[in-house]
Design a protein around this motif. Structure first.
Motif, short mmCIF file in Angstrom:
data_model
loop_
_atom_site.label_atom_id
_atom_site.label_comp_id
_atom_site.label_asym_id
_atom_site.label_seq_id
_atom_site.Cartn_x
_atom_site.Cartn_y
_atom_site.Cartn_z
N UNK A 22 -41.24 12.56 -37.95
CA UNK A 22 -39.96 13.26 -37.80
C UNK A 22 -40.16 14.77 -37.92
N UNK A 23 -40.93 15.20 -38.91
CA UNK A 23 -41.17 16.63 -39.11
C UNK A 23 -42.00 17.22 -37.98
N UNK A 24 -43.07 16.51 -37.58
CA UNK A 24 -43.95 17.01 -36.53
C UNK A 24 -43.21 17.13 -35.20
N UNK A 25 -42.44 16.09 -34.86
CA UNK A 25 -41.70 16.11 -33.60
C UNK A 25 -40.56 17.12 -33.64
N UNK A 26 -39.96 17.30 -34.82
CA UNK A 26 -38.92 18.32 -34.97
C UNK A 26 -39.49 19.72 -34.78
N UNK A 27 -40.67 19.98 -35.36
CA UNK A 27 -41.33 21.27 -35.19
C UNK A 27 -41.70 21.49 -33.72
N UNK A 28 -42.18 20.43 -33.06
CA UNK A 28 -42.52 20.52 -31.63
C UNK A 28 -41.29 20.87 -30.81
N UNK A 29 -40.15 20.26 -31.16
CA UNK A 29 -38.92 20.55 -30.41
C UNK A 29 -38.52 22.01 -30.55
N UNK A 30 -38.63 22.55 -31.76
CA UNK A 30 -38.30 23.97 -31.97
C UNK A 30 -39.18 24.87 -31.10
N UNK A 31 -40.48 24.61 -31.09
CA UNK A 31 -41.41 25.44 -30.33
C UNK A 31 -41.22 25.24 -28.83
N UNK A 32 -40.94 24.01 -28.41
CA UNK A 32 -40.74 23.75 -26.98
C UNK A 32 -39.47 24.40 -26.47
N UNK A 33 -38.43 24.42 -27.28
CA UNK A 33 -37.19 25.11 -26.90
C UNK A 33 -37.44 26.61 -26.75
N UNK A 34 -38.31 27.17 -27.61
CA UNK A 34 -38.67 28.58 -27.50
C UNK A 34 -39.45 28.84 -26.22
N UNK A 35 -40.37 27.92 -25.86
CA UNK A 35 -41.13 28.05 -24.62
C UNK A 35 -40.20 27.98 -23.40
N UNK A 36 -39.20 27.11 -23.46
CA UNK A 36 -38.23 27.00 -22.36
C UNK A 36 -37.40 28.27 -22.24
N UNK A 37 -37.07 28.88 -23.37
CA UNK A 37 -36.33 30.15 -23.34
C UNK A 37 -37.18 31.26 -22.72
N UNK A 38 -38.46 31.26 -23.05
CA UNK A 38 -39.38 32.25 -22.46
C UNK A 38 -39.46 32.07 -20.95
N UNK A 39 -39.50 30.83 -20.50
CA UNK A 39 -39.52 30.53 -19.07
C UNK A 39 -38.29 31.10 -18.38
N UNK A 40 -37.11 30.91 -18.97
CA UNK A 40 -35.87 31.44 -18.39
C UNK A 40 -35.88 32.96 -18.42
N UNK A 41 -36.43 33.54 -19.49
CA UNK A 41 -36.51 35.01 -19.59
C UNK A 41 -37.35 35.58 -18.45
N UNK A 42 -38.52 34.99 -18.21
CA UNK A 42 -39.40 35.48 -17.14
C UNK A 42 -38.74 35.29 -15.78
N UNK A 43 -38.08 34.13 -15.57
CA UNK A 43 -37.46 33.83 -14.28
C UNK A 43 -36.35 34.81 -13.94
N UNK A 44 -35.59 35.24 -14.93
CA UNK A 44 -34.43 36.10 -14.68
C UNK A 44 -34.75 37.58 -14.81
#
Length: 327
Positions: A115-137
């Motif tokens: 639960x903790x490992x997957x929760x931490x992964x979700x936080x980091x993956x959401x940040x990576x997705x935000x970076x992707x949107x930042x670069x795209x726009x």
């Protein structure tokens, strides 16, 4: 006389801590009349999460129009959500079915780690997705260069791997405590706040460690997401075309909704002082970020995304043609 009584109490507590072989997850035992209602509701939600996220993964893999970094991240996010809910819901369904919450210490530690490992992964993956949107726009002309396949793979791999050693250490630290007060966990899965309430002795350093890890894996990615979206909004406001502004906002709105829902509940759970968090509120918040939000994510991403809706229609048409040929 008082000294001997305290010494006997300490020995009993130490004995209880050393011989503890299992915990009891109380879950929803306070509402036994709703046992089957809850079982059917959570089973339906679990099957919905599995089905909807699997469809998103299939669409991202099979439709050429979705072979972009944005949907690569989304398919990984969908796979993560399947793993995340599988770490909690099947166990909860079993406890509701049997009306027994017995779980071994090893199984409890294993569940907490995932639960903790997957929760931490979700936080980091959401940040990576935000970076992707930042670069795209904000840097559309450099998007193909900055978000190459190699870069996307590295961001996803870092999201999955970064939390593994930290959460192994945190899980080991929690289960090194003496649980001498009781073995009954007033929760539906093994989580840090309810376990800390069962610990005896000085847990100050453990609490500090929990806060530090929460800041690193929850607050730091959240701040990066906020900075990315501030720059995105500033860039969007410079667009002269109302249609261009609407399109830019639509590509980010789904992700932003998911971020607010997930980070809001997770940060309250792990950054709130242990004493001020009631058992009922802890369960409610946990239901939000472990079950309800993963159930809403596919709906948020599909209904607000024209590309996925188009890919879904094409897949539906292909399945209809295949079915007619079979018949």
């Amino acid at each position: 006389m008082k000294f001997y009584e305290d010494e006997d109490l300490f020995k009993r507590e130490k004995l209880n801590a050393s011989t503890l072989m299992e915990f009891i997850l109380l879950g929803f035992s306070n509402v036994p009349h709703l046992q089957w209602v809850l079982f059917m509701v959570f089973l339906f939600m679990y099957m919905t999460i599995l089905l909807c996220n699997s469809i998103i993964i299939v669409l991202a893999k099979t439709d050429p129009a979705l072979h972009t970094p944005m949907y690569f991240f989304l398919s990984n996010f969908s796979f993560l959500e399947i793993c995340y809910v599988t770490a909690t819901i099947p166990r909860m369904l079993m406890d509701l079915y049997t009306l027994k919450g017995n779980i071994s210490v090893f199984a409890c530690a294993t569940q907490m780690y995932f639960v903790l490992m997957l929760g931490a992964t979700e936080c980091l993956l959401l940040a990576a997705m935000a970076y992707d949107r930042y670069v795209a726009i904000c840097h559309p002309l450099q998007y193909s260069l900055l978000m190459k396949n190699k870069v996307c793979l590295q961001l996803v791999a870092a999201s999955w791997i970064s939390g593994i050693p930290v959460q192994i250490g945190q899980t080991y630290q929690i289960f090194s405590l003496h649980f001498c007060a009781s073995n009954k966990i007033d929760h539906f899965f093994c989580d840090i706040p309810p376990l800390l309430k069962l610990a005896c002795g000085d847990i100050f350093m453990n609490t500090v460690a929990v806060y530090v890890v929460a800041v690193v894996f929850v607050m730091v990615p959240f701040l990066l997401i906020i900075v990315s979206y501030i720059k995105i909004i500033c860039n969007i406001m410079k667009l002269s075309s109302a249609k261009g502004m609407a399109k830019a906002f639509s590509t980010c709105s789904s992700h932003l909704i998911v971020v607010v829902l997930f980070y809001g509940t997770a940060s309250i759970t792990y950054l709130q002082p242990k004493q001020s968090q009631s058992e009922g509120m802890g369960k409610l918040l946990s239901l939000f970020y472990t079950i309800l939000i993963p159930a809403l994510n596919p709906i948020i991403y599909t209904l607000r995304n024209k590309d996925i809706m188009m890919a879904l229609r094409k897949l539906h048409s292909k399945l209809l043609i295949w079915w007619k040929n079979v018949k």
